[in-house]
Design an enzyme around this catalytic site. Structure first.
Site, PDB file in Angstrom:
ATOM      1  N   TRP A 284       0.875  -1.184   0.000  1.00  0.00           N
ATOM      2  CA  TRP A 284       0.000   0.000   0.000  1.00  0.00           C
ATOM      3  C   TRP A 284       0.910   1.231   0.000  1.00  0.00           C
ATOM      4  O   TRP A 284       1.805   1.347   0.850  1.00  0.00           O
ATOM      5  CB  TRP A 284      -0.857  -0.043   1.260  1.00  0.00           C
TER       6      TRP A 284
ATOM      7  N   ASP B 121      -0.474  -4.967   9.552  1.00  0.00           N
ATOM      8  CA  ASP B 121      -1.538  -4.066   9.095  1.00  0.00           C
ATOM      9  C   ASP B 121      -2.767  -4.944   8.862  1.00  0.00           C
ATOM     10  O   ASP B 121      -2.780  -5.816   7.984  1.00  0.00           O
ATOM     11  CB  ASP B 121      -1.101  -3.356   7.803  1.00  0.00           C
TER      12      ASP B 121
ATOM     13  N   LYS C 112     -13.458  -0.501   6.802  1.00  0.00           N
ATOM     14  CA  LYS C 112     -14.003  -1.410   5.800  1.00  0.00           C
ATOM     15  C   LYS C 112     -15.058  -2.334   6.410  1.00  0.00           C
ATOM     16  O   LYS C 112     -16.160  -2.436   5.904  1.00  0.00           O
ATOM     17  CB  LYS C 112     -12.892  -2.268   5.179  1.00  0.00           C
TER      18      LYS C 112
HETATM   19  C1  LMR Z   1      -6.972   1.917  -0.231  1.00  0.00           C
HETATM   20  O1  LMR Z   1      -5.933   1.269  -0.251  1.00  0.00           O
HETATM   21  O2  LMR Z   1      -7.556   2.276  -1.261  1.00  0.00           O
HETATM   22  C2  LMR Z   1      -7.613   2.260   1.071  1.00  0.00           C
HETATM   23  O3  LMR Z   1      -6.867   1.726   2.123  1.00  0.00           O
HETATM   24  C3  LMR Z   1      -7.906   3.699   1.236  1.00  0.00           C
HETATM   25  C4  LMR Z   1      -6.681   4.518   1.451  1.00  0.00           C
HETATM   26  O4  LMR Z   1      -6.649   5.259   2.446  1.00  0.00           O
HETATM   27  O5  LMR Z   1      -5.743   4.446   0.651  1.00  0.00           O
END
Ligand code: LMR
Length: 400
Positions: free
Chosen positions: A130, A211, A246
């Site tokens: 992420w 996470d 979520k």
């Molecule tokens: C995502 O990965 O789209 C979500 O976790 C929202 C975000 O804050 O990035």
């Protein structure tokens, strides 16, 4: 002051939503940000949440500050959800939980805490991860490295390389792991895989930071917490950032938690004292509403059962959209085998679409996909999935 300063680039995920909102195309589709949508393309307020909010409105008597670490009942219920009701770490008071503003807030509090006592450590994130992991830990002052995770050729896990890389990380460094529903790939470790990761952590002495933003979106609340339970059983120090964005749909209430699990209760008390000082200088104390709603639901048998049903419905709709996408792409003659999409878990799929295809989809069809090809399956509906598949077929022909 700003004359000689270049503007910052838009956020790779939330920036897409800003562009999406401005796009006038009535057929636009947002497959970017990880937000659940129902089959009408709406992000619903769960019925369990609505009911809890009504109860809360009638019962609440004050808007005074919460304690720095949040409501103690919230922390206790979070621990039971994340670690399991009968978890030994809870019984022995080895876990310290604070209420953070969302999963991002939890990661930030954890990052600042770790930086205080482990300033020279490096933070290791999965390749890919992420995007905000890099931002959060980078801004906390850590140097960031990555460990192997996803294999683009097999569209699956590169397990051997993962274990090899984890086996080289030195003691004291911090390893960020996605406890379930890996973001962005949707590729998860199985239980034996997690056992092997825990063994590496034990042997090497690095600090796991889990996470856990998608509990319940993989196989279910209980199944998805295997990694957390496994680390807890090991007795080592680790951290868990969890979120109710979520699974409770409480996105804009910024409702999350950081749990620091320690080898013993004395350490957990020390950890909690420092967590409070980190929070006090960051945001003083958490926003109350989302936490109080989650507390009411987790503490009420009927609301809890209802929530589990609604969570299951969200999970199953996403799974159905995985199958619809795989079938749609085949029906539209998009070359390649996309069956891997059905094996991935959670909200996302690393679709394998090239950056050129992603750009074309946005420019020509107002279909928004995160760079790198991450698709939010929950943005698909029975109404738009054919349109999306046809657009992908056109895009692949044009630039793929
Ligand atoms: C995502 O990965 O789209 C979500 O976790 C929202 C975000 O804050 O990035």
């Amino acid at each position: 002051m700003w004359k000689n300063i270049q503007p910052a680039p838009p956020d790779s995920i939330l920036g897409l939503t800003e562009q999406f909102r401005k796009d006038p195309n009535s057929q636009k589709v947002n497959l970017g940000v990880g937000v659940y949508k129902d089959d009408d393309g709406k992000t619903p307020i769960l019925a369990a949440v609505k009911e809890a909010e009504i109860m809360l409105l009638a019962r609440e008597t004050t808007k005074s500050y919460l304690p720095i670490s949040g409501d103690p009942q919230y922390s206790s219920l979070v621990q039971q959800l994340v670690l399991g009701k009968d978890c030994e770490a809870i019984k022995n008071k080895r876990a310290a939980t604070i209420h953070a503003p969302g999963g991002t807030g939890a990661l930030k509090v954890g990052a600042d805490l770790l930086k205080r006592f482990n300033p020279e450590a490096k933070v290791w994130v999965s390749s890919p991860t992420w995007a905000n992991h890099n931002g959060i830990f980078g801004d906390a002052g850590f140097a960031i490295e990555s460990y192997s995770y996803y294999n683009p050729d097999s569209k699956g896990l590169d397990f051997e390389k993962l274990i090899e890389d984890l086996g080289k990380i030195p003691a004291g460094d911090i390893v960020v792991l996605h406890a379930c529903c890996h973001n962005p790939s949707g590729v998860d470790l199985d239980q034996a895989g997690w056992d092997a990761v825990v063994t590496q952590a034990e042997q090497q002495g690095w600090i796991p930071f889990l996470d856990f933003a998608y509990q319940g979106f993989g196989e279910g609340i209980f199944e998805d917490r295997y990694a957390v339970e496994r680390f807890s059983m090991s007795g080592m120090d680790f951290l868990v950032a969890s979120s109710f964005s979520k699974n409770f749909g409480l996105y804009n209430e910024r409702t999350g938690a950081l749990t620091v699990v320690c080898p013993n209760a004395e350490d957990a008390t020390v950890a909690m004292s420092h967590l409070k000082t980190v929070i006090r200088t960051n945001f003083s104390n958490p926003p109350a509403h989302g936490g109080l709603v989650a507390t009411l639901i987790l503490d009420d048998t009927q609301l809890y059962e209802q929530w589990l049903i609604e969570l299951g419905e969200m999970r199953n709709r996403i799974k159905a959209m995985r199958s619809a996408l795989v079938k749609g792409l085949a029906d539209c003659g998009v070359p390649g085998d996309f069956s891997f999409i059905e094996k991935q878990r959670g909200m996302f799929s690393f679709s394998g679409l090239s950056d050129d295809v992603v750009k074309w989809l946005r420019a020509e069809k107002s279909i928004f996909v995160v760079g790198g090809g991450r698709i939010n399956l929950a943005g698909l509906t029975t109404q738009n999935v054919d349109h999306v598949c046809q657009a992908i077929a056109e895009a692949v022909k044009a630039v793929g």
